[in-house]
Design an enzyme around this catalytic site. Structure first.
Site, PDB file in Angstrom:
ATOM      1  N   ASP A 170       0.867  -1.182   0.000  1.00  0.00           N
ATOM      2  CA  ASP A 170       0.000   0.000   0.000  1.00  0.00           C
ATOM      3  C   ASP A 170       0.904   1.232   0.000  1.00  0.00           C
ATOM      4  O   ASP A 170       2.135   1.114  -0.041  1.00  0.00           O
ATOM      5  CB  ASP A 170      -0.953  -0.017   1.209  1.00  0.00           C
ATOM      6  CG  ASP A 170      -2.309   0.604   0.860  1.00  0.00           C
ATOM      7  OD1 ASP A 170      -2.313   1.775   0.438  1.00  0.00           O
ATOM      8  OD2 ASP A 170      -3.335  -0.084   0.993  1.00  0.00           O
ATOM      9  N   HIS A 241      -2.859   3.223  -4.511  1.00  0.00           N
ATOM     10  CA  HIS A 241      -2.249   2.716  -3.270  1.00  0.00           C
ATOM     11  C   HIS A 241      -0.817   2.229  -3.526  1.00  0.00           C
ATOM     12  O   HIS A 241      -0.399   1.199  -2.994  1.00  0.00           O
ATOM     13  CB  HIS A 241      -3.109   1.587  -2.674  1.00  0.00           C
ATOM     14  CG  HIS A 241      -4.382   2.081  -2.048  1.00  0.00           C
ATOM     15  ND1 HIS A 241      -4.420   2.738  -0.846  1.00  0.00           N
ATOM     16  CD2 HIS A 241      -5.675   2.025  -2.467  1.00  0.00           C
ATOM     17  CE1 HIS A 241      -5.679   3.061  -0.539  1.00  0.00           C
ATOM     18  NE2 HIS A 241      -6.446   2.647  -1.510  1.00  0.00           N
ATOM     19  N   GLU A 308      -9.762   2.586  -5.142  1.00  0.00           N
ATOM     20  CA  GLU A 308      -9.432   3.970  -4.825  1.00  0.00           C
ATOM     21  C   GLU A 308      -8.218   4.483  -5.604  1.00  0.00           C
ATOM     22  O   GLU A 308      -7.294   5.035  -5.016  1.00  0.00           O
ATOM     23  CB  GLU A 308      -9.152   4.103  -3.316  1.00  0.00           C
ATOM     24  CG  GLU A 308     -10.335   3.700  -2.459  1.00  0.00           C
ATOM     25  CD  GLU A 308     -10.040   3.794  -0.962  1.00  0.00           C
ATOM     26  OE1 GLU A 308     -10.920   4.226  -0.230  1.00  0.00           O
ATOM     27  OE2 GLU A 308      -8.909   3.432  -0.521  1.00  0.00           O
TER      28      GLU A 308
HETATM   29  C1  TNX Z   1     -10.900   1.809   2.275  1.00  0.00           C
HETATM   30  S1  TNX Z   1     -11.606  -0.988   1.389  1.00  0.00           S
HETATM   31  C2  TNX Z   1      -9.818   1.150   1.738  1.00  0.00           C
HETATM   32  C3  TNX Z   1      -8.614   0.970   2.575  1.00  0.00           C
HETATM   33  C4  TNX Z   1      -8.734   1.633   3.915  1.00  0.00           C
HETATM   34  C5  TNX Z   1     -10.130   1.406   4.465  1.00  0.00           C
HETATM   35  C6  TNX Z   1     -10.326   1.944   5.860  1.00  0.00           C
HETATM   36  C7  TNX Z   1     -10.575  -0.595   0.334  1.00  0.00           C
HETATM   37  C8  TNX Z   1     -10.531  -1.446  -0.826  1.00  0.00           C
HETATM   38  N1  TNX Z   1      -9.831   0.509   0.522  1.00  0.00           N
HETATM   39  O1  TNX Z   1      -7.479   1.419   1.876  1.00  0.00           O
HETATM   40  O2  TNX Z   1      -7.771   1.110   4.752  1.00  0.00           O
HETATM   41  O3  TNX Z   1     -11.067   2.015   3.608  1.00  0.00           O
HETATM   42  O4  TNX Z   1     -11.570   1.518   6.397  1.00  0.00           O
END
Ligand code: TNX
Length: 538
Positions: A170, A241, A308
């Protein structure tokens, strides 16, 4: 008997009785079940001090080729214990049930000075509801040393969970050794400091954080999990990420819009704008990474993230825009899906399957790919209807980083309140799929469910214990047992069984959240969280 997760059926004889285990009790297994025999002798031997010699007259593990793959039958009577299954996975699940029946002390690591190990006469038939009963563990935001991972695998196994989705990379840290790219561990495996609580607090510790697993460590983890019938699914999160990887190899970033050579491994939580570029060179780089990943992890599925991915840099980058034109794509979403599709094909050529977070649906889902549905059920519903396999892990229900109670005393309160009861009432297959008149075809694409443990606010195994337990016990029952619809679930009955389960967790040394709220030392006074209003309010 207070079994968790609850088995399909238990029949107790009219005249109750118990079969006693003592120094003369033998343990034997059919050839195909030898690994389960070894595990059972090791674990029960450690807890009870009994030798369990490989001799008849006691516990027998027998093959029954007619049994369903993960099913087992456990018969306990005056003559002894007969455990039958068609696979090691089934026998292992039965062995875990047998351990529960011995009482909480069977979960200890060394024997107390006690005798009286007894198993109640019973006929137990059992089989899981889902084949994928997973937990995602984020070891990027906070590294979990190898010994903690072994322990976590044991805790999963005790709850009949069978997939460890291992979030290895990440923005905040890269945790897997890649021989051809040494800077991924030299540079990207540690950060200078960490954010404490949410961004708004603007608070940091001034303590470097890092760690990584060597390839041999990971092989060891895979083998340890395999001996406990758990598959490790590695995640390399792409193309978002990725700031840690870009810090190690700046050419992977959008060099025409940011000075990627000046980046560091991220010391914030959230979604970094620094994402990969989508050049041919970057594709080759990650093919190289994945070649090594495939050598370590034999799992059918490989998780490539896809969540994301901030698009701002691609919008600004002349190189990214040229790539969009060259490939005849409509926009940045399609650029992301082009990237994911590339690796979908690449994995398929090597006999593997891609799984990604539900954003991989945007811009067209790669053929053959499976989806981890995290932004609620919607992505999973759309994917299942389109014939893709789905693992349901909605943020609204099974994000174990979210707070467990409404009170002020919850440490670093994050997200929605999701109590033990909320998790117990989680239903992985939504009505939108079961109500379809398709003969159950779309619903059958829900291959399982998973609880996700993101570790921004868990900086060690004790914190992971606190957030994961007891909720993971409720989750395990949702994933394994044939429960009725959420409103009809016997919550009081589950709570009663939990009284005994807390004793098992105590014997295992799990620092769960007590039903009445955190112990004083489990609180984090003054550390800012970000509570959200869920359907149940705050
Ligand atoms: C969303 S769930 C994210 C993570 C974070 C999390 C915190 C996902 C695929 N991505 O990178 O750690 O929320 O709740």
């Amino acid at each position: 008997m207070d079994l968790i997760p609850a088995p399909l059926s238990v029949i107790r004889p009219e005249t109750p009785g118990t079969f006693a285990l003592d120094a003369g009790t033998g343990l034997t297994a059919a050839p195909g079940l030898a690994p389960v025999e070894t595990w059972l002798r090791t674990v029960l031997g450690a807890a009870t001090g009994l030798p369990l010699p490989a001799a008849p007259g006691g516990i027998e593990l027998r093959l029954d080729p007619a049994a369903a793959p993960e099913a087992y039958r456990l018969s306990i009577g005056p003559e002894g214990v007969l455990l039958t299954a068609s696979t090691p996975a089934g026998a292992f699940a039965g062995a875990q049930t047998l351990r529960q029946l011995l009482g909480a002390d069977a979960y200890r690591t060394a024997p107390l000075c006690r005798t009286g190990w007894e198993l109640p006469y019973a006929e137990i038939e059992d089989a899981p509801r889902f084949g994928w009963r997973g937990v995602m563990l984020d070891v990027s935001r906070h590294f979990m040393p190898k010994a903690g991972v072994f322990r976590f695998i044991d805790l999963m196994a005790a709850h009949k969970l069978n997939v460890l989705h291992f979030h290895l990379t990440d923005d905040q840290g890269w945790r897997i050794e890649v021989k051809r790219y040494p800077r991924l561990t030299e540079v990207a495996s540690w950060r200078e400091r960490s954010m404490v609580g949410f961004r708004a607090a603007d608070r940091r510790d001034d303590r470097p954080h890092g760690g990584y697993y060597t390839q041999d460590d990971l092989r060891e983890i895979v083998a340890y999990a395999d001996a406990r019938q758990i598959t490790v699914v590695p995640e390399i999160d792409l193309p978002g990420h990725s700031q840690a990887a870009i810090t190690a190899y700046p050419e992977l970033g959008n060099t025409d819009v940011v000075d990627t050579a000046a980046l560091g491994v991220w010391t914030d939580w959230g979604v970094s704008e620094n994402v990969l570029n989508v050049s041919e060179a970057t594709l080759r780089f990650f093919e190289g990474v994945l070649e090594e990943v495939l050598e370590i992890f034999p799992s059918q599925f490989v998780h490539l993230g896809g969540d994301e991915c901030a698009k701002a840099q691609w919008r600004e980058s002349e190189a990214a825009q040229a790539r969009i034109r060259e490939l005849g794509l409509a926009d940045e979403d399609e650029l992301q899906s082009h990237f994911i599709r590339h690796f979908d094909g690449w994995l398929a050529e090597r006999g593997r399957r891609l799984i990604g977070w539900d954003e991989i649906l945007e811009g067209g889902l790669a053929e053959g790919a499976a989806v981890s549905s995290w932004r609620g059920y919607e992505g999973g519903i759309a994917a299942a209807k389109a014939g893709h396999d789905v693992v349901m892990c909605p943020e609204t229900h099974v994000y174990l980083d979210h707070r467990q109670g409404p009170g002020e005393e919850e440490p670093i309160p994050v997200g929605f309140v999701r109590t033990l009861e909320d998790v117990y009432r989680f239903e992985p297959v939504p009505a939108e799929l079961t109500s379809l008149e398709d003969g159950g075809a779309a619903a059958a694409h829900v291959i399982g469910t998973q609880a996700n443990i993101w570790t921004e606010f868990m900086d060690d195994a004790r914190d992971v214990d606190f957030r994961a337990f007891p909720r993971l016990a409720a989750f395990a029952e949702v994933a394994w047992s044939a429960l009725p619809a959420p409103a009809e679930r016997d919550w009081e009955g589950f709570e009663r069984r939990m009284a005994e389960h807390y004793r098992r967790l105590d014997a295992l040394g799990v620092e769960y959240r007590p039903p009445g709220g955190p112990h004083p030392w489990q609180k984090r006074p003054g550390v800012l969280g970000r509570p959200l209003d869920g359907p149940k309010g705050t």
